[in-house]
Design an enzyme around this catalytic site. Structure first.
Site, short mmCIF file in Angstrom:
data_model
loop_
_atom_site.label_atom_id
_atom_site.label_comp_id
_atom_site.label_asym_id
_atom_site.label_seq_id
_atom_site.Cartn_x
_atom_site.Cartn_y
_atom_site.Cartn_z
N ASP A 1 50.12 6.40 59.78
CA ASP A 1 50.74 7.15 60.88
C ASP A 1 52.26 6.96 60.75
OD1 ASP A 1 51.03 8.51 63.27
OD2 ASP A 1 50.48 6.83 64.52
N ARG B 1 34.04 4.47 67.30
CA ARG B 1 33.96 4.14 65.87
C ARG B 1 32.66 4.63 65.25
NH1 ARG B 1 38.15 0.46 64.70
NH2 ARG B 1 38.63 -0.99 66.36
N GLU C 1 42.98 2.03 53.61
CA GLU C 1 43.38 2.18 55.01
C GLU C 1 42.76 3.45 55.61
OE1 GLU C 1 44.10 1.14 57.67
OE2 GLU C 1 46.22 1.04 58.15
N LYS D 1 40.37 -3.02 61.92
CA LYS D 1 38.95 -2.74 61.71
C LYS D 1 38.72 -1.34 61.17
CE LYS D 1 37.74 -5.33 65.90
NZ LYS D 1 37.19 -5.18 67.28
P1 IMP Z 1 51.10 2.92 61.62
O1 IMP Z 1 51.68 1.56 61.47
O2 IMP Z 1 51.79 3.70 62.71
O3 IMP Z 1 51.07 3.71 60.32
O4 IMP Z 1 49.66 2.73 62.18
C1 IMP Z 1 48.57 2.82 61.43
C2 IMP Z 1 47.36 2.37 62.22
O5 IMP Z 1 47.41 2.85 63.57
C3 IMP Z 1 46.11 2.96 61.63
O6 IMP Z 1 45.59 2.14 60.63
C4 IMP Z 1 45.21 3.04 62.83
O7 IMP Z 1 44.55 1.81 63.01
C5 IMP Z 1 46.16 3.30 63.99
N1 IMP Z 1 46.22 4.74 64.28
C6 IMP Z 1 47.20 5.61 63.97
N2 IMP Z 1 46.90 6.86 64.37
C7 IMP Z 1 45.67 6.78 64.92
C8 IMP Z 1 44.77 7.77 65.48
O8 IMP Z 1 45.01 8.98 65.55
N3 IMP Z 1 43.58 7.27 65.93
C9 IMP Z 1 43.25 5.96 65.88
N4 IMP Z 1 44.03 5.02 65.34
C10 IMP Z 1 45.24 5.42 64.87
MG MG Z 2 44.17 0.77 60.59
#
Ligand code: IMP
Ligand code: MG
Length: 177
Positions: free
Chosen positions: A103, A165, A99, A43
């Protein structure tokens, strides 16, 4: 992390709006006249997507995909699956994935592999924020708003446990480590 923590501003709504204008100018140079398909990841990207498309002053289409990666806490589960997928074919389309945060990169790496199988004409990434210090899967962000430190952020569509949000600025939840 306590849910009582007061959010503190990292990126103001004005800074975000300026970044959206800059990104839409960059995206416009590449995609004007191509009717790109912007695919938002639900979302977290919904507010960013809404501002971005209104800043892009040329025809385009919008799609959303819902992926499961994070559970209800902070750490990625490391396994990604498609909860709600594409509703129309993307073969031959110029696709731009939108996106909120990159992260570890695990979510986007999975999505790129998933979308490549559908044979788009081109496939690029636009991310509002990037936390490069936590990257596990290498990927190229073609259009980036901000590089952010390794701290948990919320607001502007981004949540912690479905909360925050609605905040118009992007805020830290945690105290500095
Ligand atoms: P990744 O697979 O670790 O790159 O995760 C990415 C997703 O994790 C993002 O699209 C967010 O939905 C969530 N995410 C990563 N870091 C944060 C944060 O600091 N706050 C909130 N959601 C996060
Ligand atoms: Mg996300």
């Amino acid at each position: 992390m306590s849910s009582q923590t007061e959010p503190r501003i990292l990126l103001t709504r004005d800074e975000i709006a300026a970044a959206v204008r800059r990104l839409s100018a960059e995206i416009g140079k590449e995609y004007r006249g191509k009717c790109p398909l912007l695919i938002g990841i639900l979302k977290g990207s919904f507010v960013f997507m809404a501002d971005l498309v209104r800043s892009l002053d040329f025809p385009l289409e919008v799609e959303f995909i819902k992926l499961s990666s994070y559970g209800r806490g902070r750490e990625s589960l490391g396994k990604v699956s498609v909860v709600s997928g594409l509703t129309s074919p993307i073969e031959g389309r110029d696709v731009l994935v939108v996106e909120d945060i990159v992260d570890t990169g695990i979510t986007l790496s999975f999505l790129i592999d998933y979308l490549k199988k559908e044979k788009p004409a081109s496939l690029r990434l636009c991310a509002l924020t990037d936390k490069p210090s936590r990257r596990q899967s290498a990927l190229t962000i073609d259009y980036l708003g901000f590089t952010v430190p390794d701290r948990f952020i919320v607001g502007y569509g981004i949540d912690w446990d479905e909360k925050f949000r609605y905040l118009p600025d992007i805020c830290y939840l945690e105290d500095e480590k």
